[in-house]
Design a protein around this motif. Structure first.
Motif, PDB file in Angstrom:
ATOM      1  N   GLU A 134      24.638   5.919  13.773  1.00 61.02           N
ATOM      2  CA  GLU A 134      25.155   4.835  14.611  1.00 61.02           C
ATOM      3  C   GLU A 134      26.291   4.125  13.860  1.00 61.02           C
ATOM      4  OE1 GLU A 134      24.374   3.503  17.834  1.00 61.02           O
ATOM      5  OE2 GLU A 134      23.648   5.565  17.944  1.00 61.02           O
ATOM      6  N   PRO A 156      17.016  13.817  13.927  1.00 63.92           N
ATOM      7  CA  PRO A 156      16.823  14.233  15.329  1.00 63.92           C
ATOM      8  C   PRO A 156      18.142  14.607  16.010  1.00 63.92           C
ATOM      9  CG  PRO A 156      15.609  12.218  14.861  1.00 63.92           C
ATOM     10  CD  PRO A 156      16.491  12.472  13.675  1.00 63.92           C
ATOM     11  N   ARG A 157      19.260  14.129  15.478  1.00 63.10           N
ATOM     12  CA  ARG A 157      20.546  14.416  16.122  1.00 63.10           C
ATOM     13  C   ARG A 157      21.226  15.667  15.568  1.00 63.10           C
ATOM     14  NH1 ARG A 157      22.981   8.232  16.678  1.00 63.10           N
ATOM     15  NH2 ARG A 157      21.681   7.626  18.453  1.00 63.10           N
ATOM     16  N   ARG A 193      15.006   7.082   4.481  1.00 64.76           N
ATOM     17  CA  ARG A 193      14.819   6.555   5.832  1.00 64.76           C
ATOM     18  C   ARG A 193      15.976   6.953   6.737  1.00 64.76           C
ATOM     19  NH1 ARG A 193      12.025   0.883   6.699  1.00 64.76           N
ATOM     20  NH2 ARG A 193      11.912   1.965   8.697  1.00 64.76           N
ATOM     21  N   ASP A 227      19.939  18.602  15.928  1.00 63.40           N
ATOM     22  CA  ASP A 227      19.748  19.603  16.977  1.00 63.40           C
ATOM     23  C   ASP A 227      20.898  19.534  17.967  1.00 63.40           C
ATOM     24  OD1 ASP A 227      17.359  20.279  15.839  1.00 63.40           O
ATOM     25  OD2 ASP A 227      16.149  19.039  17.215  1.00 63.40           O
ATOM     26  N   ASP A 286      15.490  10.191   8.466  1.00 64.55           N
ATOM     27  CA  ASP A 286      14.638  10.090   9.662  1.00 64.55           C
ATOM     28  C   ASP A 286      15.447   9.695  10.895  1.00 64.55           C
ATOM     29  OD1 ASP A 286      12.359  10.839   8.349  1.00 64.55           O
ATOM     30  OD2 ASP A 286      11.738   8.783   7.900  1.00 64.55           O
ATOM     31  N   ARG A 287      16.503   8.887  10.665  1.00 62.56           N
ATOM     32  CA  ARG A 287      17.341   8.496  11.801  1.00 62.56           C
ATOM     33  C   ARG A 287      18.280   9.618  12.225  1.00 62.56           C
ATOM     34  NH1 ARG A 287      18.121   3.820   8.580  1.00 62.56           N
ATOM     35  NH2 ARG A 287      20.252   4.456   8.016  1.00 62.56           N
TER      36      ARG A 287
END
Lengths: 403, 403
Positions: free
Chosen positions: B23, B83-84, B76, B86, B79-80
């Motif tokens: 982000e 997922p992106r 950490r 993929d 972990d954020r």
């Protein structure tokens, strides 16, 4: 000479005399009176003016250890004051005041507003007062509101509301009795029963400008004051207007300019207040309004604080010094009006909330991806959102709710 | 993958990838990219995400001497970001940009606006740009104008005039493309043929809000820019809006708030600009307008300078640093408009002028008494007034003339 004037004593008579002999803010006259006392200074002037002036000045300089510059100034001062000795009759001026129900107040009196002492040798010799007998009491908690004669409807409204808001908290509004902002401020105070004070540039027998005489009389009758440093009968000349402004700047605990053109007498009042280390406020207005250009100039130059309501003016005047909690509570209340539960969310919770669908439902792993925060934060955010009523678990997954 | 995207090289592709993975203002991602380089950071993430993460983080920390806190943050962060990974296809994003005629600009490129580097680890990885190919050139002399979506007609007019006035002196107006003040500022620049830049919170394929898409397209076509730090297809979420504000604050040499409510996103932009030591201006408005309450708050808190026209904004931005004489000349001209011969008179001459009758005529000795100045000054004042055409000698004595 009336009983009152006779009882006033020679000090009062001498100060009344000096207020006619010297123009306002004649610091040479002020210094002479400070050095000799008003009575002796008047006696010296009367003697010196009729005799060998150079001799009298030299003798005074020797006796009082005046330096050459001061002696020269006194010498020139006599040239200014002497023509007004003819026909000088302070007792008659006091009688005129007496007939209007007014009183003369001099330094040392209980009624003397000591806020004016900051002017030093430029302080008035006395105040010719109509209205409440003690200027000290009326001016104890006061703010000066000044501004353009050529005010706009906006400026008039703001001035009136500020004065009324100040009166509601026991503050007296000080101004100059002129058309425009001055009148709007006085009127705003009178309307809510508040005390308000006008320093006039001419004598208090002339309620100038004539169009405001009813307003000025109403102020006198309702706990306020109309006062002047020059005796009855004095003309409100331009120079007296400008010098009068220093009294307005000194009398208020703060001075606020409501509307002022780029060049304006109100800015001179503000400049005096700055010089006196009194706080100065300026009310902003539309940048398209020339009547606010002087206020914006003060703000730009860092000479004034932006004030938008009576509470901010009171804060400026320090009247809330004992009551800082009140200010904070008011600001919190103002914030709270605009704050909903969403605003209390920190970053991740807000991101999860934004990523939630309104219908259908998302799994936590979808939200990790959608919100870009890790799974632990997603789960704790969902718990918190559920508690706040901002998210709900449905058979299809998590969905957004509007509180 | 298009020829352009292939030619871009792996650094460009890796930065494009990071702009989707993290982000905006994810300072952990920014730090990782700063330490390893974008390509190696991406390779590390891809490997670590698929394997024993604790092991990979520990190895990285040992190799790069990361302290425990930073290592924990990276842990950490994965972990954020994971997922992106993929479906991550930066080349496809670049193709999408290419089809819109856009370009990707990364730090080190000639077109990179180095003003953003002040954001440090929170700086964007890249800029997805539509319009002129070099943001650096367009933003070289720029001011950010921000304000309320719920603007008033007054605010819109002022924003438009400021942008037009800035454009006339070669300044680019930066804003956020939103309704209200943003749109008025962009439109004001476009109308006079000036370049103007919108930083969007979502992808540049989505000209958001839809009602401004024609305006944003016009900006792209007329020498301006629409740009974003997130890739095409990205949703303009609330968090992205807030973080986008830091780009607006960093890009302009100064940030000016035209209208803002007491709590407002524009104030967050101003707060970032203050933190970045960029000058901040606020446009005042009526105190009765809630749309100006945030501007007045900035002025009260001393966080912004009062600005009322484009010249004052340019001065704030330092664009007139070489041209201080111009400012002074303009101020003198503004003063002169309001100044007549009377204003040039010093104290005694003014006092004598005021004491002169309009008819009849006064002798000098009358004037000594009336004006309260000595005879020498009266005579010299009369000479000067006569020269200025303000006094005349008549058979009956001296009289006043209006110049």
């Amino acid at each position: 000479m009336s009983g009152r004037a006779r009882a006033a004593g020679s000090e009062v008579l001498a100060r009344a005399a000096w207020s006619r002999l010297a123009e306002p803010a004649d610091v040479t006259a002020g210094a002479l009176v400070a050095i000799l006392g008003a009575v002796e200074a008047l006696a010296w002037l009367t003697t010196a003016a009729d005799g060998d002036l150079d001799h009298h000045v030299a003798a005074l300089a020797a006796e009082r250890s005046l330096d050459a510059t001061t002696a020269r100034r006194v010498r020139r001062g006599v040239d200014r004051w002497r023509p007004r000795l003819d026909g000088l009759e302070p007792a008659r001026d006091l009688d005129a005041l007496d007939r209007m129900g007014g009183v003369l107040v001099v330094p040392g009196d209980d009624g003397w507003p000591t806020s004016l002492d900051v002017l030093g040798a430029g302080a008035p010799f006395c105040l010719w007062v109509r209205g409440a007998p003690s200027p000290a009491d009326v001016l104890a908690r006061s703010v000066s509101l000044v501004g353009a004669r050529a005010s706009t409807g906006y400026g008039d409204r703001v001035a009136g509301e500020l004065a009324a808001g100040l009166a509601a908290h026991g503050f007296t509004t000080v101004s100059g009795g002129a058309y425009g902002i001055d009148a709007a401020a006085h009127r705003g105070a009178v309307t809510v029963g508040g005390a308000t004070v006008a320093f006039l540039a001419g004598g208090v027998d002339r309620l100038y400008p004539a169009g405001n005489s009813d307003l000025l009389l109403a102020m006198v009758e309702r706990g306020g004051l109309v006062l002047s440093e020059v005796p009855p009968g004095s003309v409100p000349s331009r120079v007296r207007f400008l010098r009068r402004n220093r009294l307005i700047a000194a009398a208020g605990a703060a001075t606020v300019v409501v509307e002022a053109a780029w060049r304006s007498g109100s800015l001179s009042t503000a400049a005096v207040a700055v010089d006196l280390l009194r706080p100065v406020g300026a009310v902003p207005g539309p940048v398209t309004s020339m009547a606010s250009a002087g206020c914006h100039r003060l703000l730009r130059e860092g000479r004034a604080v932006c004030v938008t309501d009576a509470e901010e003016v009171r804060e400026l005047a320090g009247g809330l010094a004992d009551d800082g909690a009140g200010v904070r509570a008011a600001e919190d209340a103002r914030d709270a009006v605009h704050r909903g539960p969403l605003d209390s969310l920190d970053g991740p919770a807000r991101q999860v909330f934004d990523a939630l669908p309104l219908s259908g439902g998302s799994r936590p792993e979808d939200l990790v991806r959608g919100a870009g925060v890790d799974e632990g934060l997603v789960l704790s955010a969902l718990g918190r959102l559920e508690l706040l009523g901002l998210a709900a678990r449905t058979p299809g997954g998590w969905v957004k709710r509007r509180a």
